[in-house]
Design a protein around this motif. Structure first.
Motif, PDB file in Angstrom:
ATOM      1  N   SER A 142      16.445  -6.109  27.329  1.00 51.65           N
ATOM      2  CA  SER A 142      16.988  -6.548  26.038  1.00 51.65           C
ATOM      3  C   SER A 142      18.216  -7.446  26.221  1.00 51.65           C
ATOM      4  CB  SER A 142      17.386  -5.326  25.200  1.00 51.65           C
ATOM      5  OG  SER A 142      18.495  -4.677  25.802  1.00 51.65           O
ATOM      6  N   ALA A 143      18.609  -7.745  27.468  1.00 49.89           N
ATOM      7  CA  ALA A 143      19.829  -8.514  27.748  1.00 49.89           C
ATOM      8  C   ALA A 143      21.019  -7.917  26.998  1.00 49.89           C
ATOM      9  CB  ALA A 143      19.639  -9.990  27.405  1.00 49.89           C
ATOM     10  N   PRO A 144      21.335  -6.652  27.257  1.00 48.95           N
ATOM     11  CA  PRO A 144      22.358  -5.965  26.471  1.00 48.95           C
ATOM     12  C   PRO A 144      23.764  -6.472  26.766  1.00 48.95           C
ATOM     13  CG  PRO A 144      21.715  -4.600  28.337  1.00 48.95           C
ATOM     14  CD  PRO A 144      20.802  -5.793  28.349  1.00 48.95           C
ATOM     15  N   ARG A 145      24.635  -6.396  25.759  1.00 46.52           N
ATOM     16  CA  ARG A 145      26.058  -6.658  26.023  1.00 46.52           C
ATOM     17  C   ARG A 145      26.729  -5.388  26.504  1.00 46.52           C
ATOM     18  NH1 ARG A 145      28.889  -9.386  21.166  1.00 46.52           N
ATOM     19  NH2 ARG A 145      30.624  -9.445  22.640  1.00 46.52           N
ATOM     20  N   LEU A 146      26.138  -4.240  26.140  1.00 50.17           N
ATOM     21  CA  LEU A 146      26.659  -2.954  26.606  1.00 50.17           C
ATOM     22  C   LEU A 146      25.511  -2.160  27.224  1.00 50.17           C
ATOM     23  CD1 LEU A 146      28.855  -0.707  26.728  1.00 50.17           C
ATOM     24  CD2 LEU A 146      28.036   0.036  24.478  1.00 50.17           C
ATOM     25  N   LEU A 147      25.648  -1.854  28.499  1.00 54.52           N
ATOM     26  CA  LEU A 147      24.643  -1.044  29.191  1.00 54.52           C
ATOM     27  C   LEU A 147      25.194   0.372  29.315  1.00 54.52           C
ATOM     28  CD1 LEU A 147      21.981  -0.910  30.864  1.00 54.52           C
ATOM     29  CD2 LEU A 147      23.373  -1.446  32.876  1.00 54.52           C
ATOM     30  N   VAL A 148      24.450   1.342  28.805  1.00 54.00           N
ATOM     31  CA  VAL A 148      24.900   2.731  28.821  1.00 54.00           C
ATOM     32  C   VAL A 148      23.990   3.526  29.752  1.00 54.00           C
ATOM     33  CG1 VAL A 148      25.337   4.780  27.424  1.00 54.00           C
ATOM     34  CG2 VAL A 148      25.724   2.512  26.452  1.00 54.00           C
ATOM     35  N   LEU A 149      24.572   4.123  30.774  1.00 52.09           N
ATOM     36  CA  LEU A 149      23.794   4.847  31.786  1.00 52.09           C
ATOM     37  C   LEU A 149      24.264   6.291  31.822  1.00 52.09           C
ATOM     38  CD1 LEU A 149      24.344   2.210  34.644  1.00 52.09           C
ATOM     39  CD2 LEU A 149      22.312   2.431  33.208  1.00 52.09           C
ATOM     40  N   ASP A 150      23.344   7.217  31.535  1.00 54.28           N
ATOM     41  CA  ASP A 150      23.720   8.643  31.553  1.00 54.28           C
ATOM     42  C   ASP A 150      23.209   9.265  32.852  1.00 54.28           C
ATOM     43  OD1 ASP A 150      24.639  11.122  30.882  1.00 54.28           O
ATOM     44  OD2 ASP A 150      23.484  11.321  29.032  1.00 54.28           O
ATOM     45  N   GLU A 151      24.110   9.525  33.768  1.00 55.10           N
ATOM     46  CA  GLU A 151      23.776  10.109  35.087  1.00 55.10           C
ATOM     47  C   GLU A 151      22.704   9.278  35.803  1.00 55.10           C
ATOM     48  OE1 GLU A 151      25.415  12.647  36.288  1.00 55.10           O
ATOM     49  OE2 GLU A 151      26.220  13.683  34.541  1.00 55.10           O
ATOM     50  N   PRO A 152      23.009   8.003  36.084  1.00 53.28           N
ATOM     51  CA  PRO A 152      21.966   7.143  36.655  1.00 53.28           C
ATOM     52  C   PRO A 152      21.534   7.549  38.055  1.00 53.28           C
ATOM     53  CG  PRO A 152      24.070   6.014  36.679  1.00 53.28           C
ATOM     54  CD  PRO A 152      24.269   7.267  35.890  1.00 53.28           C
TER      55      PRO A 152
ATOM     56  N   ALA B 285      26.659 -11.145  37.161  1.00 49.92           N
ATOM     57  CA  ALA B 285      25.927 -12.319  36.692  1.00 49.92           C
ATOM     58  C   ALA B 285      26.063 -12.519  35.185  1.00 49.92           C
ATOM     59  CB  ALA B 285      24.451 -12.192  37.076  1.00 49.92           C
ATOM     60  N   THR B 286      26.173 -11.437  34.408  1.00 49.60           N
ATOM     61  CA  THR B 286      26.104 -11.572  32.947  1.00 49.60           C
ATOM     62  C   THR B 286      27.402 -11.236  32.230  1.00 49.60           C
ATOM     63  OG1 THR B 286      25.455  -9.275  32.632  1.00 49.60           O
ATOM     64  CG2 THR B 286      23.674 -10.861  32.987  1.00 49.60           C
ATOM     65  N   GLY B 287      28.314 -10.529  32.888  1.00 49.66           N
ATOM     66  CA  GLY B 287      29.548 -10.119  32.233  1.00 49.66           C
ATOM     67  C   GLY B 287      29.362  -8.970  31.258  1.00 49.66           C
ATOM     68  N   MET B 288      28.196  -8.297  31.314  1.00 48.34           N
ATOM     69  CA  MET B 288      27.980  -7.191  30.378  1.00 48.34           C
ATOM     70  C   MET B 288      28.953  -6.043  30.672  1.00 48.34           C
ATOM     71  SD  MET B 288      24.524  -5.338  31.765  1.00 48.34           S
ATOM     72  CE  MET B 288      24.491  -4.744  33.456  1.00 48.34           C
ATOM     73  N   THR B 289      29.156  -5.211  29.672  1.00 46.79           N
ATOM     74  CA  THR B 289      29.995  -4.021  29.816  1.00 46.79           C
ATOM     75  C   THR B 289      29.102  -2.861  30.237  1.00 46.79           C
ATOM     76  OG1 THR B 289      31.261  -4.875  27.952  1.00 46.79           O
ATOM     77  CG2 THR B 289      31.677  -2.579  28.576  1.00 46.79           C
TER      78      THR B 289
END
Ligand code: ATP
Ligand code: MG
Length: 281
Positions: A160-170, A192-196
């Motif tokens: 989805s090309a997110p601006r915020l990537l949320v990872l729960d216990e990756p 590469a993308t500057g996402m949070t």
């Protein structure tokens, strides 16, 4: 809208109700938190600390009656679809379908996230390449290793090309090499993308290495917040006997117990973690 703030929680509180007779479980107890745009922010703490509950409020999956949560200025309660358009989310529980190929799984998420049909196959291929699964893309996920499954779930969130990537216990339940493999991909996409990136973990060493700032959470509250270096320096200033503390030492200093003590949690917490670990592994 303030573009420099990715996530804001003010006095966020969440109680699981257990019916009228029994007291509820206050999983999140008035937390204040600001995640800045572009940073990798770690929410750390033992089983049952309230990390997943906080993440579910931020990802709009849990309506919160008390306190405020916003993502890039959009309120998570009242402006849910705007928040969801900005998010990629890898839940703690398994989210890939073992009976599909890797590519089919990512395609499914591309449709869920409304990626335009004309762009879809290209975006799916890019997401698979970003997590190094191009060669395995057309194999059934049931044949993947635990590390490959986790990387596939990352691709599902990245499509989805997110601006915020949320990872729960990756990285829960993965061996050290597979854990490093997940982090390397996250770091590369971030550069590469500057996402949070907002990540939960109870591996303090990983947080130390990969997070710009961390919040140490225990029993629903944030006990300390800062860069790993700042927190360690605070501990040394307050307790000169600890000249070179680790983040584990920092956790013990601010929560009053060791992570190992705290990890014992209640049976339900341990059972849930194990189940997740064995499904991923
Ligand atoms: N659906 C639920 N119903 C009732 N209580 C819950 C539910 N989900 C979580 N809890 C309780 O809320 C508290 C916080 O749980 P949460 O899952 O947020 O912790 P966590 O920090 O993510 O832990 P873990 O490291 O085990 O994933 C725990 O006491 C847990 O037992
Ligand atoms: Mg959790």
């Amino acid at each position: 809208m303030n573009d420099r703030v990715a996530v804001e929680c003010r006095a966020l509180t969440y109680t699981f109700e257990h019916g009228r007779k029994k007291a509820g479980t206050r999983a999140v107890d008035g937390i204040d938190l600001t995640v800045r745009a572009g940073e990798v922010f770690g929410l750390l703490g033992p089983n049952g600390a309230g990390k997943t509950t906080t993440i579910r409020a931020i990802t709009t999956l849990l309506p919160t009656a008390r306190g405020m949560v916003a993502v890039f200025g959009h309120d998570c309660n009242t402006d849910r679809s705007a928040v969801r358009r900005l998010l990629g989310y890898v839940p703690q529980q398994l989210s890939a379908d073992a009976g599909l190929t890797g590519r089919e799984n990512v395609e499914l998420f591309a449709r869920v996230y409304d990626v335009a049909r004309a762009e879809r196959s290209e975006r799916v291929a890019q997401a698979l390449a970003a997590v190094d699964l191009t060669e395995a893309a057309d194999r059934m996920v049931g044949t993947y290793s635990g590390g490959m499954v986790r990387r596939l779930e990352l691709a599902q969130a990245l499509v989805s090309a997110p601006r915020l990537l949320v990872l729960d216990e990756p990285t829960i339940g993965l061996d050290p090499i597979a854990r490093a493999g997940v982090w390397d991909r996250v770091d590369a996409v971030r550069r590469a993308t500057g996402m949070t990136v907002l990540v939960t973990t109870h591996y303090m060493d990983e947080a130390d290495r990969h997070c710009d700032r961390v919040a140490l959470m225990d029993r629903g509250r944030i006990r300390a917040l800062g860069t790993p270096a700042e927190l360690k320096a605070r501990v040394t200033a307050e307790d000169p006997a600890l000249a070179a503390p680790t983040l584990d030492d920092v956790f013990r200093h601010f929560s009053g117990r060791t992570l190992t003590d705290a990890k014992e949690g209640d049976f339900g917490d341990v059972r849930r973690t194990r189940r997740t670990a064995s499904r991923v592994g």
